[in-house]
Design an enzyme around this catalytic site. Structure first.
Site, PDB file in Angstrom:
ATOM      1  N   HIS A 467     -20.227 -10.027 -35.737  1.00 19.59           N
ATOM      2  CA  HIS A 467     -20.575 -10.774 -36.939  1.00 19.59           C
ATOM      3  C   HIS A 467     -21.862 -10.261 -37.592  1.00 19.59           C
ATOM      4  O   HIS A 467     -22.775 -11.044 -37.853  1.00 19.59           O
ATOM      5  CB  HIS A 467     -20.746 -12.266 -36.593  1.00 19.59           C
ATOM      6  CG  HIS A 467     -19.537 -12.907 -35.991  1.00 19.59           C
ATOM      7  ND1 HIS A 467     -19.602 -13.998 -35.153  1.00 19.59           N
ATOM      8  CD2 HIS A 467     -18.215 -12.606 -36.113  1.00 19.59           C
ATOM      9  CE1 HIS A 467     -18.372 -14.352 -34.780  1.00 19.59           C
ATOM     10  NE2 HIS A 467     -17.513 -13.510 -35.359  1.00 19.59           N
ATOM     11  N   PRO A 468     -21.999  -8.968 -37.889  1.00 21.95           N
ATOM     12  CA  PRO A 468     -23.235  -8.486 -38.524  1.00 21.95           C
ATOM     13  C   PRO A 468     -23.364  -9.009 -39.949  1.00 21.95           C
ATOM     14  O   PRO A 468     -22.385  -9.049 -40.701  1.00 21.95           O
ATOM     15  CB  PRO A 468     -23.065  -6.962 -38.498  1.00 21.95           C
ATOM     16  CG  PRO A 468     -21.586  -6.745 -38.501  1.00 21.95           C
ATOM     17  CD  PRO A 468     -21.022  -7.876 -37.689  1.00 21.95           C
TER      18      PRO A 468
END
Length: 542
Positions: A467-468
């Site tokens: 989940h960057p």
């Protein structure tokens, strides 16, 4: 020349392509570096296990060595295909907590509070449970309960209740907290990615062109205005001009890369790579952060209905293949991470700060390592980490991977929360509902008993849960990249629309929020054109 060029055919790009091309007078081109989403491994939900092993449709990036992870390089998978990461992810539909969006608005981003964004979540969603105050039933994205759930989601939920958490049947409803089974982006037993929801139904529109295998080299600028894109496709270098806007949807790792390759970013870094500085914007690539996560794995040899390598397991998979091919039902409709929850690491926390994902198989090294026998795994991640890192250029070559530094566990608070989370996860997994399976924690994590030992295990094994966000942050400060309209600050005709604009990561999986961001962006873009047209008409009248 076209009206809009969209860079990146992932979740946000698919939404914008569909929404903007609703106007037949508007010409839209979507550029995607990957290929079409035509692999059966994409459409069969359980195919994600083989996608992980083969690296198909995946950029397969690595981080810089991470001091917080003992100097290890982390794995950073990103979808390289139409649909982007929504074509290779675990298909979980969660939105985060309402406080996340109110926090965005409080940071100087009007229009991004929970009450502002909920209508866009509902607009995107077709929830098979039906419409209610929190859900839509008329949107393109199909959201449903698991079609053929295993028994382990129910057992996990029962164990969670035994551990003191409440059961939650809707993590996107009135209250996020609790344990339960996740809803998924499926339809009729198949993955329902952003491409299938938004793009595929509209490919026949004459005003929408999709170019796959198109690697963007740079955004073309004339003065302070974005006017087009230069890209490589099928051995040819091309330039395409945009009369209205260029919309950058390449994701949190590659949107800042494209900006910097175009001369937009921190001037010292651009000059280091021989790139002419067009617009000194120091925040490009800063503020990168992600959900740091650790997994514990348990052997459960008697539960051969868990995924695993064995003769009985192989027989079940062969039977599952036939069932899926004939009826689109059965074990291959699983997303593996069938259940989980949102919990607090301490009673002092106002809202959940940890997330759990139960996996119905033995997950080692992101599923890339082959392990024998049957078992289960459980993730725990820190929902709002304080550590911040960066995305930088490795070179001026667009084909080179960027330098990715999430700075995992750079802040002591992140480790403290993850240690508490690990203990909470282990406590849940030892409750009677799951203990009755006769499972055994694998020795490497089982040996970690003290806080110091657990922290050492975390440094040896923790990594991303994919989940960057945050590397083109939205706001009005000196290190912010886009404003609340998602326009790149100091430039015209250029917006960033993807997870990179998040001021702070949301407390949940990020695919649904990216779809919401793009739905809202489509309205912002159309409103800007309408306003521009009204100004033009007024000027002509004078």
């Amino acid at each position: 020349m076209v009206d809009y060029i969209i860079v990146g055919g992932g979740s946000a790009g698919c939404v914008l392509a569909a929404r903007l091309s609703e106007d037949p007078a508007v010409q839209v081109v979507l550029l995607e570096a990957g290929g079409p989403d035509d692999s059966v491994l994409i459409h069969c939900p359980a195919g994600l296990a083989l996608l992980a092993k083969t690296g198909q449709a995946n950029w397969g990036f690595q981080t810089e060595p991470q001091p917080g992870l003992g100097g290890r390089r982390g794995y950073q998978p990103r979808g390289k295909v139409l649909g982007g990461s929504s074509s290779v992810n675990a298909m979980i539909y969660t939105r985060g907590h309402r406080d996340d969006y109110d926090h965005w608005a409080a940071q100087g981003n009007p229009g991004w509070g929970w009450d502002d964004v909920l209508p866009y979540f509902k607009r995107s969603e077709h929830n098979e449970r039906g419409a209610d105050p929190w859900h839509g039933a008329d949107g393109p994205l199909n959201v449903m309960d698991p079609r053929s759930p295993s028994r382990f989601g129910r057992l996990f939920t029962q164990a969670g209740v035994q551990a003191g958490y409440r059961e939650n049947t809707d993590f996107n409803g009135a209250d996020q907290e609790g344990v339960g089974v996740y809803q998924v982006t499926h339809r009729k037993g198949e993955r329902f990615s952003a491409a299938k929801a938004y793009l595929t139904p509209n490919l026949q529109r004459p005003n929408l062109q999709v170019i796959t295998g198109a690697l963007t080299r740079r955004i073309l600028l004339e003065g302070r205005r974005a006017v087009g894109v230069e890209f490589d496709t099928r051995g040819e270098r091309r330039q395409l001009k945009a009369a209205r806007e260029v919309l950058l949807c390449a994701g949190a790792l590659q949107s800042p890369q494209v900006l910097m390759l175009s001369g937009i970013g921190p001037q010292a870094q651009l000059r280091e790579h021989g790139i002419a500085v067009v617009h000194d914007l120091p925040g490009v690539g800063a503020n990168l952060h992600d959900h740091v996560d650790v997994v514990t794995t348990w052997d459960v040899p008697t539960a051969t209905d868990l995924f695993g390598l064995s003769l009985p397991g192989a027989a079940r998979v062969l039977k599952g293949i036939l069932e899926w091919r004939r009826h689109r039902s059965g074990m291959l409709t699983t997303n593996f991470a069938e259940a989980g929850g949102f919990i607090r690491s301490s009673p002092d926390e106002a809202i959940p700060d940890l997330q759990l994902h139960l996996v119905i198989g033995k997950l080692v090294d992101h599923g890339r390592k082959t392990v024998f026998g049957h078992g289960l795994s459980c993730h725990v991640c820190v929902l709002r980490p304080k550590s911040r890192g960066s995305v930088k250029l490795a070179s001026a070559d667009p084909a080179s991977a960027p330098r990715i530094d999430p700075n995992f566990l750079g802040e002591a608070d992140d480790m403290a929360r993850l240690v508490r989370g690990f203990r909470a996860m282990r406590h849940l997994l030892r409750q009677p509902a799951l203990a009755a399976l006769g499972g055994r924690e694998l020795p490497e994590s089982a040996a970690a008993q003290t806080d110091e030992q657990i922290a050492a295990f975390i440094r040896a094994k923790a990594d991303t849960i994919y989940h960057p966000v945050g590397s083109c942050r939205m706001g009005n400060g000196g290190m912010d990249v886009v404003d609340a309209q998602l326009r790149v600050r100091g430039l015209d005709g250029l917006r960033v629309v993807d997870a990179s604009i998040m001021p702070r990561i949301v407390g949940g999986n990020t695919n649904a929020p990216v779809l919401m961001i793009a739905e809202k962006a489509a309205d912002l873009i159309r409103a800007a054109q309408k306003e521009k047209g009204a100004v033009g008409e007024a000027a002509s009248a004078r």
